[in-house]
Design a protein around this motif. Sequence first.
Motif, PDB file in Angstrom:
ATOM      1  N   GLY A 215      34.888  91.329  26.335  1.00  0.00           N
ATOM      2  CA  GLY A 215      33.648  91.193  26.066  1.00  0.00           C
ATOM      3  C   GLY A 215      32.812  92.398  26.877  1.00  0.00           C
ATOM      4  N   GLN A 216      31.731  92.616  26.956  1.00  0.00           N
ATOM      5  CA  GLN A 216      31.071  93.723  27.604  1.00  0.00           C
ATOM      6  C   GLN A 216      30.716  93.084  29.104  1.00  0.00           C
ATOM      7  N   GLY A 217      30.716  93.813  30.200  1.00  0.00           N
ATOM      8  CA  GLY A 217      30.367  93.446  31.491  1.00  0.00           C
ATOM      9  C   GLY A 217      30.722  94.420  32.540  1.00  0.00           C
ATOM     10  N   VAL A 218      30.470  94.124  33.895  1.00  0.00           N
ATOM     11  CA  VAL A 218      30.766  94.973  34.732  1.00  0.00           C
ATOM     12  C   VAL A 218      32.140  95.172  34.969  1.00  0.00           C
ATOM     13  N   VAL A 219      32.993  94.395  35.136  1.00  0.00           N
ATOM     14  CA  VAL A 219      34.337  94.340  35.007  1.00  0.00           C
ATOM     15  C   VAL A 219      35.189  95.188  34.165  1.00  0.00           C
ATOM     16  N   LEU A 220      34.710  95.050  32.867  1.00  0.00           N
ATOM     17  CA  LEU A 220      34.986  96.187  31.861  1.00  0.00           C
ATOM     18  C   LEU A 220      34.674  97.547  32.310  1.00  0.00           C
ATOM     19  N   SER A 221      33.392  97.705  32.651  1.00  0.00           N
ATOM     20  CA  SER A 221      33.032  98.982  32.957  1.00  0.00           C
ATOM     21  C   SER A 221      33.723  99.451  34.166  1.00  0.00           C
ATOM     22  N   VAL A 222      34.053  98.863  35.147  1.00  0.00           N
ATOM     23  CA  VAL A 222      34.930  99.490  36.283  1.00  0.00           C
ATOM     24  C   VAL A 222      36.065  99.727  36.130  1.00  0.00           C
ATOM     25  N   ILE A 223      37.003  98.889  35.066  1.00  0.00           N
ATOM     26  CA  ILE A 223      38.166  99.293  34.636  1.00  0.00           C
ATOM     27  C   ILE A 223      38.253 100.392  33.698  1.00  0.00           C
ATOM     28  N   LEU A 224      37.331 100.443  32.821  1.00  0.00           N
ATOM     29  CA  LEU A 224      37.201 101.608  31.955  1.00  0.00           C
ATOM     30  C   LEU A 224      36.918 102.904  33.015  1.00  0.00           C
ATOM     31  N   ALA A 225      36.107 102.922  33.591  1.00  0.00           N
ATOM     32  CA  ALA A 225      35.748 104.098  34.457  1.00  0.00           C
ATOM     33  C   ALA A 225      36.917 104.844  35.574  1.00  0.00           C
ATOM     34  N   ALA A 226      37.539 103.606  36.038  1.00  0.00           N
ATOM     35  CA  ALA A 226      38.927 104.051  36.933  1.00  0.00           C
ATOM     36  C   ALA A 226      39.844 104.507  35.780  1.00  0.00           C
ATOM     37  N   GLY A 227      40.210 104.088  34.568  1.00  0.00           N
ATOM     38  CA  GLY A 227      41.079 104.781  33.783  1.00  0.00           C
ATOM     39  C   GLY A 227      40.566 106.152  33.363  1.00  0.00           C
ATOM     40  N   SER A 228      39.237 106.281  33.037  1.00  0.00           N
ATOM     41  CA  SER A 228      38.765 107.711  32.900  1.00  0.00           C
ATOM     42  C   SER A 228      38.993 108.787  33.896  1.00  0.00           C
ATOM     43  N   TYR A 229      38.552 108.162  35.172  1.00  0.00           N
ATOM     44  CA  TYR A 229      38.675 109.244  36.191  1.00  0.00           C
ATOM     45  C   TYR A 229      40.065 109.434  36.937  1.00  0.00           C
ATOM     46  N   PHE A 230      40.729 108.423  36.805  1.00  0.00           N
ATOM     47  CA  PHE A 230      42.325 108.451  37.772  1.00  0.00           C
ATOM     48  C   PHE A 230      43.458 108.832  36.524  1.00  0.00           C
ATOM     49  N   TYR A 231      42.979 108.575  35.076  1.00  0.00           N
ATOM     50  CA  TYR A 231      43.950 109.330  34.223  1.00  0.00           C
ATOM     51  C   TYR A 231      43.486 110.341  33.319  1.00  0.00           C
ATOM     52  N   VAL A 232      42.536 110.088  32.615  1.00  0.00           N
ATOM     53  CA  VAL A 232      41.683 111.166  31.626  1.00  0.00           C
ATOM     54  C   VAL A 232      41.519 112.457  32.497  1.00  0.00           C
ATOM     55  N   SER A 233      40.796 112.131  33.487  1.00  0.00           N
ATOM     56  CA  SER A 233      40.306 113.476  34.078  1.00  0.00           C
ATOM     57  C   SER A 233      41.465 114.355  34.775  1.00  0.00           C
ATOM     58  N   PRO A 234      42.304 113.556  35.409  1.00  0.00           N
ATOM     59  CA  PRO A 234      43.662 114.567  36.014  1.00  0.00           C
ATOM     60  C   PRO A 234      44.529 115.016  34.731  1.00  0.00           C
ATOM     61  N   ALA A 235      44.705 114.329  33.946  1.00  0.00           N
ATOM     62  CA  ALA A 235      45.560 114.917  32.624  1.00  0.00           C
ATOM     63  C   ALA A 235      44.450 116.226  31.868  1.00  0.00           C
ATOM     64  N   LEU A 236      43.505 115.700  31.691  1.00  0.00           N
ATOM     65  CA  LEU A 236      42.752 116.718  30.858  1.00  0.00           C
ATOM     66  C   LEU A 236      42.470 118.112  31.851  1.00  0.00           C
ATOM     67  N   ALA A 237      42.227 117.733  33.132  1.00  0.00           N
ATOM     68  CA  ALA A 237      42.017 119.000  33.981  1.00  0.00           C
ATOM     69  C   ALA A 237      43.443 119.746  34.070  1.00  0.00           C
TER      70      ALA A 237
END
Length: 253
Positions: A215-237
Amino acid sequence: MADGSASIGATLRAGFSDVAGATRDCWAALAVATAVSVVAELLSPAMSAPGLALAMVIAQGALFRRAFGREAGLRGLRWGRDEWRLLAAHLMIMALLFLISAILAVIVGGVALGVARTAAPDFDPGTIAGWRSAFANAGPAGFILFVAPLGSLAILLWLIVRLSLSAPATVEQSGVRVLSAFPLTKGRVPTLFVVGLAIFLPVVLFNALLTFALGQGVVLSVILAAGSYFYVSPALAGSLAHFYRASAVSQEA
């Protein structure tokens, strides 16, 4: 080692193969970007967008400086001229997208009004019931109501892809590059779109799975943000830096 072509395979290999190295060298900047992103999502919508833009600039500044052999800072964490230039470029892109979106919204609204008046000349545009009744009687013309928004979305996606090399060009050329980076993506939208889809799709699916489970919540936001910046951002850059180099060489040739 990825080859120097701007093909889909070479671009993805360049991005995925460098995720571990980029994360190791820029982990401080990526961690700060993750934290800023999570905090931004907790703020009001008016403050959320600037916060997310700031997080993106922090991450991109570190990753593209590393990609082009610039001064890294403390594990990628610094705020210098490159970040100011990236911020300016992103603000210009956001303003351009807002303007185009507003124009497309007026066009879509005009199309919807035209279809409604054709289907029911006496309909009341001030009520939802009036719009529903008009669209229900639109017949085959109602197909336009689906085509117009989808066409607008396609235009916006096309523009975002065409401007996707703005960030690497801004860092590599030490100047704000928005429309001047436009020629680098000419005729290469399908390639960049597939590359972006391959990088983002796992995160989108993971996001849907976690949202269903937690569901929605801070824990989910932290997990998704970490995935975005530690996986998506390096791969995309890494992918965009490789594609930028190959495109710049091709354009010069």
